[in-house]
Design a protein around this motif. Sequence first.
Motif, PDB file in Angstrom:
ATOM      1  N   LYS A   1      -9.486  -3.796   4.436  1.00 58.87           N
ATOM      2  CA  LYS A   1     -10.456  -4.620   3.699  1.00 58.87           C
ATOM      3  C   LYS A   1      -9.736  -5.564   2.740  1.00 58.87           C
ATOM      4  CE  LYS A   1     -14.352  -4.487   0.535  1.00 58.87           C
ATOM      5  NZ  LYS A   1     -15.169  -3.671  -0.358  1.00 58.87           N
ATOM      6  N   ARG A   2      -8.770  -5.049   1.988  1.00 56.08           N
ATOM      7  CA  ARG A   2      -8.064  -5.893   1.028  1.00 56.08           C
ATOM      8  C   ARG A   2      -7.210  -6.953   1.736  1.00 56.08           C
ATOM      9  NH1 ARG A   2      -4.499  -3.217  -1.938  1.00 56.08           N
ATOM     10  NH2 ARG A   2      -4.653  -1.220  -0.872  1.00 56.08           N
TER      11      ARG A   2
ATOM     12  N   THR B   1      -7.944  -8.303   4.613  1.00 57.37           N
ATOM     13  CA  THR B   1      -8.926  -9.278   5.103  1.00 57.37           C
ATOM     14  C   THR B   1      -9.374 -10.197   3.967  1.00 57.37           C
ATOM     15  OG1 THR B   1      -9.656  -7.715   6.788  1.00 57.37           O
ATOM     16  CG2 THR B   1     -11.159  -9.520   6.258  1.00 57.37           C
ATOM     17  N   GLU B   2      -9.591  -9.633   2.804  1.00 55.83           N
ATOM     18  CA  GLU B   2      -9.969 -10.445   1.641  1.00 55.83           C
ATOM     19  C   GLU B   2      -8.848 -11.410   1.261  1.00 55.83           C
ATOM     20  OE1 GLU B   2     -10.927  -7.293  -1.062  1.00 55.83           O
ATOM     21  OE2 GLU B   2     -13.031  -7.215  -0.404  1.00 55.83           O
TER      22      GLU B   2
ATOM     23  N   MET C   1      -8.773   2.042   5.727  1.00 57.56           N
ATOM     24  CA  MET C   1      -9.840   1.028   5.741  1.00 57.56           C
ATOM     25  C   MET C   1      -9.851   0.207   4.454  1.00 57.56           C
ATOM     26  SD  MET C   1     -11.063   0.919   8.624  1.00 57.56           S
ATOM     27  CE  MET C   1     -11.167   1.876  10.110  1.00 57.56           C
ATOM     28  N   ASP C   2      -9.482   0.821   3.344  1.00 60.25           N
ATOM     29  CA  ASP C   2      -9.377   0.071   2.091  1.00 60.25           C
ATOM     30  C   ASP C   2      -8.289  -0.994   2.197  1.00 60.25           C
ATOM     31  OD1 ASP C   2      -9.819  -0.420  -0.834  1.00 60.25           O
ATOM     32  OD2 ASP C   2      -7.742   0.303  -0.905  1.00 60.25           O
ATOM     33  N   VAL C   3      -7.156  -0.645   2.803  1.00 60.28           N
ATOM     34  CA  VAL C   3      -6.066  -1.617   2.961  1.00 60.28           C
ATOM     35  C   VAL C   3      -6.490  -2.736   3.902  1.00 60.28           C
ATOM     36  CG1 VAL C   3      -3.697  -1.952   3.771  1.00 60.28           C
ATOM     37  CG2 VAL C   3      -4.275   0.058   2.405  1.00 60.28           C
TER      38      VAL C   3
ATOM     39  N   SER D   1       0.817  -1.218   0.000  1.00 59.06           N
ATOM     40  CA  SER D   1       0.000   0.000   0.000  1.00 59.06           C
ATOM     41  C   SER D   1       0.848   1.264   0.000  1.00 59.06           C
ATOM     42  CB  SER D   1      -0.928   0.023   1.215  1.00 59.06           C
ATOM     43  OG  SER D   1      -0.205   0.349   2.401  1.00 59.06           O
TER      44      SER D   1
ATOM     45  N   TRP E   1      -8.578   7.930   6.793  1.00 57.67           N
ATOM     46  CA  TRP E   1      -9.621   6.935   7.069  1.00 57.67           C
ATOM     47  C   TRP E   1      -9.883   6.013   5.869  1.00 57.67           C
ATOM     48  CZ3 TRP E   1     -12.589   5.917  11.434  1.00 57.67           C
ATOM     49  CH2 TRP E   1     -13.702   5.094  11.233  1.00 57.67           C
ATOM     50  N   ASP E   2     -10.229   6.583   4.731  1.00 61.81           N
ATOM     51  CA  ASP E   2     -10.619   5.770   3.578  1.00 61.81           C
ATOM     52  C   ASP E   2      -9.478   4.898   3.070  1.00 61.81           C
ATOM     53  OD1 ASP E   2     -13.214   6.722   3.636  1.00 61.81           O
ATOM     54  OD2 ASP E   2     -12.857   8.273   2.124  1.00 61.81           O
ATOM     55  N   GLU E   3      -8.265   5.438   3.026  1.00 66.44           N
ATOM     56  CA  GLU E   3      -7.148   4.646   2.509  1.00 66.44           C
ATOM     57  C   GLU E   3      -6.761   3.529   3.470  1.00 66.44           C
ATOM     58  OE1 GLU E   3      -3.981   7.400   1.611  1.00 66.44           O
ATOM     59  OE2 GLU E   3      -3.790   8.036   3.694  1.00 66.44           O
TER      60      GLU E   3
END
Length: 105
Positions: free
Chosen positions: A61-62, A64-65, A57-59, A36, A53-55
């Motif tokens: 999420k990815r 976790t996936e 949480m995106d990391v 990232s 926040w958005d960046e």
Amino acid sequence: MIVAFSVAPSGGPAAGSESDSVHDAVAAAVAVVRESGLPNRTSSMFTEIEGEWDEVMDVVKRATEAVGRYGTRVSLVLKADIRPGHTGELDGKVERLEAALDARG
């Protein structure tokens, strides 16, 4: 913001998973974090990441996936320090702690 998180597969190997090893799954998550480009640190229990926040949480999420490929379920533990207007706190907080300990003698 700083987010400390831990993510691990559970429920046995997912269909088509490459391995049922937890360390392989955690390595997949940490690779997402490191790729990232955001400031990060991994210890034996958590990975910390700093950014907006958005960046962040995106990391998370990815990551976790990525772990989801190693089990039928995923466990995610997340703790956030949300402090608008502050950056460099991933190291700054530790530096202030060490200085306070040094001052104690």
